[in-house]
Design a protein around this motif. Structure first.
Motif, PDB file in Angstrom:
ATOM      1  N   GLY A  58       0.821  -1.207   0.000  1.00  0.00           N
ATOM      2  CA  GLY A  58       0.000   0.000   0.000  1.00  0.00           C
ATOM      3  C   GLY A  58       0.856   1.258   0.000  1.00  0.00           C
ATOM      4  N   SER A  59       0.186   2.385   0.042  1.00  0.00           N
ATOM      5  CA  SER A  59       0.881   3.662  -0.159  1.00  0.00           C
ATOM      6  C   SER A  59       1.850   4.000   0.966  1.00  0.00           C
ATOM      7  CB  SER A  59      -0.129   4.793  -0.353  1.00  0.00           C
ATOM      8  OG  SER A  59      -0.964   4.910   0.776  1.00  0.00           O
ATOM      9  N   LYS A  60       1.394   3.944   2.196  1.00  0.00           N
ATOM     10  CA  LYS A  60       2.239   4.390   3.305  1.00  0.00           C
ATOM     11  C   LYS A  60       3.406   3.428   3.540  1.00  0.00           C
ATOM     12  CE  LYS A  60       0.207   5.059   7.331  1.00  0.00           C
ATOM     13  NZ  LYS A  60      -0.241   5.472   8.686  1.00  0.00           N
ATOM     14  N   ARG A  61       3.107   2.158   3.722  1.00  0.00           N
ATOM     15  CA  ARG A  61       4.177   1.193   4.007  1.00  0.00           C
ATOM     16  C   ARG A  61       5.086   0.981   2.798  1.00  0.00           C
ATOM     17  NH1 ARG A  61       1.232  -3.953   6.398  1.00  0.00           N
ATOM     18  NH2 ARG A  61       0.168  -3.649   4.426  1.00  0.00           N
ATOM     19  N   GLY A  62       4.503   0.968   1.595  1.00  0.00           N
ATOM     20  CA  GLY A  62       5.324   0.810   0.389  1.00  0.00           C
ATOM     21  C   GLY A  62       6.274   1.972   0.195  1.00  0.00           C
ATOM     22  N   GLY A  63       5.750   3.191   0.362  1.00  0.00           N
ATOM     23  CA  GLY A  63       6.600   4.378   0.240  1.00  0.00           C
ATOM     24  C   GLY A  63       7.697   4.393   1.294  1.00  0.00           C
ATOM     25  N   LEU A  64       7.351   4.016   2.516  1.00  0.00           N
ATOM     26  CA  LEU A  64       8.344   4.002   3.592  1.00  0.00           C
ATOM     27  C   LEU A  64       9.409   2.922   3.374  1.00  0.00           C
ATOM     28  CD1 LEU A  64       6.116   4.706   6.711  1.00  0.00           C
ATOM     29  CD2 LEU A  64       7.856   6.209   5.711  1.00  0.00           C
ATOM     30  N   GLU A 113      -5.197   1.018  -3.436  1.00  0.00           N
ATOM     31  CA  GLU A 113      -6.062   1.176  -2.262  1.00  0.00           C
ATOM     32  C   GLU A 113      -7.408   1.793  -2.644  1.00  0.00           C
ATOM     33  OE1 GLU A 113      -2.420   1.877   0.930  1.00  0.00           O
ATOM     34  OE2 GLU A 113      -3.557   3.588   0.196  1.00  0.00           O
ATOM     35  N   ARG A 114      -7.400   2.675  -3.623  1.00  0.00           N
ATOM     36  CA  ARG A 114      -8.630   3.346  -4.046  1.00  0.00           C
ATOM     37  C   ARG A 114      -9.529   2.448  -4.875  1.00  0.00           C
ATOM     38  NH1 ARG A 114      -6.591   5.474  -0.782  1.00  0.00           N
ATOM     39  NH2 ARG A 114      -6.185   7.611  -0.307  1.00  0.00           N
ATOM     40  N   SER A 119      -9.464  -5.208 -11.547  1.00  0.00           N
ATOM     41  CA  SER A 119      -9.110  -6.395 -12.330  1.00  0.00           C
ATOM     42  C   SER A 119      -7.587  -6.456 -12.460  1.00  0.00           C
ATOM     43  CB  SER A 119      -9.729  -6.287 -13.718  1.00  0.00           C
ATOM     44  OG  SER A 119      -9.132  -5.207 -14.429  1.00  0.00           O
ATOM     45  N   ALA A 120      -7.105  -7.551 -12.992  1.00  0.00           N
ATOM     46  CA  ALA A 120      -5.660  -7.696 -13.213  1.00  0.00           C
ATOM     47  C   ALA A 120      -5.149  -6.616 -14.161  1.00  0.00           C
ATOM     48  CB  ALA A 120      -5.345  -9.079 -13.757  1.00  0.00           C
ATOM     49  N   VAL A 121      -5.926  -6.315 -15.186  1.00  0.00           N
ATOM     50  CA  VAL A 121      -5.511  -5.296 -16.152  1.00  0.00           C
ATOM     51  C   VAL A 121      -5.426  -3.924 -15.485  1.00  0.00           C
ATOM     52  CG1 VAL A 121      -6.178  -4.072 -18.269  1.00  0.00           C
ATOM     53  CG2 VAL A 121      -6.366  -6.567 -18.151  1.00  0.00           C
ATOM     54  N   LYS A 122      -6.437  -3.562 -14.703  1.00  0.00           N
ATOM     55  CA  LYS A 122      -6.404  -2.268 -14.016  1.00  0.00           C
ATOM     56  C   LYS A 122      -5.265  -2.212 -13.010  1.00  0.00           C
ATOM     57  CE  LYS A 122     -10.102   0.175 -12.909  1.00  0.00           C
ATOM     58  NZ  LYS A 122     -11.431   0.491 -12.322  1.00  0.00           N
ATOM     59  N   THR A 123      -5.035  -3.308 -12.303  1.00  0.00           N
ATOM     60  CA  THR A 123      -3.917  -3.354 -11.360  1.00  0.00           C
ATOM     61  C   THR A 123      -2.606  -3.132 -12.109  1.00  0.00           C
ATOM     62  OG1 THR A 123      -5.123  -4.846  -9.888  1.00  0.00           O
ATOM     63  CG2 THR A 123      -2.726  -4.751  -9.628  1.00  0.00           C
ATOM     64  N   GLY A 124      -2.458  -3.783 -13.242  1.00  0.00           N
ATOM     65  CA  GLY A 124      -1.262  -3.598 -14.067  1.00  0.00           C
ATOM     66  C   GLY A 124      -1.098  -2.157 -14.524  1.00  0.00           C
ATOM     67  N   ILE A 125      -2.208  -1.529 -14.861  1.00  0.00           N
ATOM     68  CA  ILE A 125      -2.153  -0.118 -15.274  1.00  0.00           C
ATOM     69  C   ILE A 125      -1.701   0.746 -14.104  1.00  0.00           C
ATOM     70  CG2 ILE A 125      -3.581   1.863 -15.951  1.00  0.00           C
ATOM     71  CD1 ILE A 125      -5.188  -0.181 -17.710  1.00  0.00           C
ATOM     72  N   TYR A 126      -2.213   0.465 -12.909  1.00  0.00           N
ATOM     73  CA  TYR A 126      -1.807   1.230 -11.719  1.00  0.00           C
ATOM     74  C   TYR A 126      -0.315   1.053 -11.449  1.00  0.00           C
ATOM     75  CZ  TYR A 126      -6.835   1.565 -10.766  1.00  0.00           C
ATOM     76  OH  TYR A 126      -8.184   1.811 -10.841  1.00  0.00           O
ATOM     77  N   VAL A 127       0.160  -0.174 -11.588  1.00  0.00           N
ATOM     78  CA  VAL A 127       1.580  -0.440 -11.377  1.00  0.00           C
ATOM     79  C   VAL A 127       2.413   0.295 -12.433  1.00  0.00           C
ATOM     80  CG1 VAL A 127       3.362  -2.245 -11.371  1.00  0.00           C
ATOM     81  CG2 VAL A 127       1.182  -2.642 -10.199  1.00  0.00           C
ATOM     82  N   ALA A 128       1.946   0.300 -13.668  1.00  0.00           N
ATOM     83  CA  ALA A 128       2.676   0.990 -14.738  1.00  0.00           C
ATOM     84  C   ALA A 128       2.679   2.511 -14.541  1.00  0.00           C
ATOM     85  CB  ALA A 128       2.070   0.638 -16.100  1.00  0.00           C
ATOM     86  N   ILE A 129       1.580   3.054 -14.041  1.00  0.00           N
ATOM     87  CA  ILE A 129       1.527   4.505 -13.804  1.00  0.00           C
ATOM     88  C   ILE A 129       2.595   4.917 -12.786  1.00  0.00           C
ATOM     89  CG2 ILE A 129       0.137   6.369 -12.770  1.00  0.00           C
ATOM     90  CD1 ILE A 129      -2.330   5.009 -14.108  1.00  0.00           C
ATOM     91  N   GLY A 178      -1.563 -12.336  -6.294  1.00  0.00           N
ATOM     92  CA  GLY A 178      -1.487 -13.628  -5.629  1.00  0.00           C
ATOM     93  C   GLY A 178      -1.274 -13.478  -4.124  1.00  0.00           C
ATOM     94  N   LEU A 179      -0.385 -12.582  -3.722  1.00  0.00           N
ATOM     95  CA  LEU A 179      -0.135 -12.355  -2.299  1.00  0.00           C
ATOM     96  C   LEU A 179      -1.368 -11.771  -1.607  1.00  0.00           C
ATOM     97  CD1 LEU A 179       3.519 -10.981  -2.283  1.00  0.00           C
ATOM     98  CD2 LEU A 179       2.689 -13.108  -1.262  1.00  0.00           C
ATOM     99  N   ARG A 180      -2.038 -10.868  -2.268  1.00  0.00           N
ATOM    100  CA  ARG A 180      -3.232 -10.254  -1.662  1.00  0.00           C
ATOM    101  C   ARG A 180      -4.366 -11.266  -1.507  1.00  0.00           C
ATOM    102  NH1 ARG A 180      -3.589  -5.236   0.053  1.00  0.00           N
ATOM    103  NH2 ARG A 180      -1.904  -3.874  -0.535  1.00  0.00           N
TER     104      ARG A 180
END
Length: 186
Positions: A58-64, A113-114, A119-129, A178-180
């Protein structure tokens, strides 16, 4: 009471932050691909750690996690691919990419988080952004300025990195989803 716990961090959160900083360091053990004779950022697996930290923690722990990693690099630990470390690396041609890592992980985490049912595609788009678009937006101008390459040449150079970064986006998406699923309270 422990200061970290007062600020809303459980011991579990601190462990995850340290774990993903360590994971990012471990990904640096894979040999980098260098561009012969050029002072350009090497192609490494470490940006996969950035993508995973944001997508899993997530945002806070990932950023930290990535802020911790960058702090350790800044004080001289050789955690970057090829055994690099120290403040000098952060002000070199790849510094813009590296300094963006905490923000990239935070953005990926925030987007996921938002939209937790993405979906997997949207998650991939978020990761790419976060893992490509934001990283390049910070790193390319820095590289152009520090390397005295000019923005056009820097953009042209970075085209070579896109295929590998897209592979990392796919891997991060598959692993994070998979982890989630396996650990919903992560």
């Amino acid at each position: 009471m422990d200061t970290a716990l007062k600020q809303g961090f459980a011991t579990k959160d601190i462990v995850y932050i340290a774990l993903f900083a360590a994971l990012t360091a471990a990904l640096g053990l894979m040999p980098p691909i260098h561009f012969a004779g050029a002072a350009l950022p090497p192609i490494t697996a470490q940006s996969l750690g950035v993508m995973l930290a944001g997508a899993v923690l997530g945002s806070k722990r990932g950023g930290l996690a990535l802020l911790l990693f960058i702090a350790l690099v800044a004080v001289g630990l050789p955690l970057l691919s090829g055994g690099r470390g120290g403040f000098g690396v952060l002000v070199g041609t790849s510094g813009g990419f590296l300094l963006a890592w905490p923000f990239c992980a935070a953005l990926i985490g925030w987007l996921i988080e938002r939209d937790s049912d993405a979906s997997a595609v949207k998650t991939g788009i978020y990761v790419a952004i976060g893992g490509i678009a934001l990283m390049y937006a910070a790193g390319i101008p820095w590289m152009a300025f520090i390397g005295k390459l000019g923005l056009t040449k820097s953009l042209t150079i970075m085209v070579a990195y896109i295929p590998g970064d897209l592979v990392k986006v796919v891997l991060a998406t598959i692993i994070a989803r998979g982890l989630r699923r396996a650990f919903p309270t992560l």
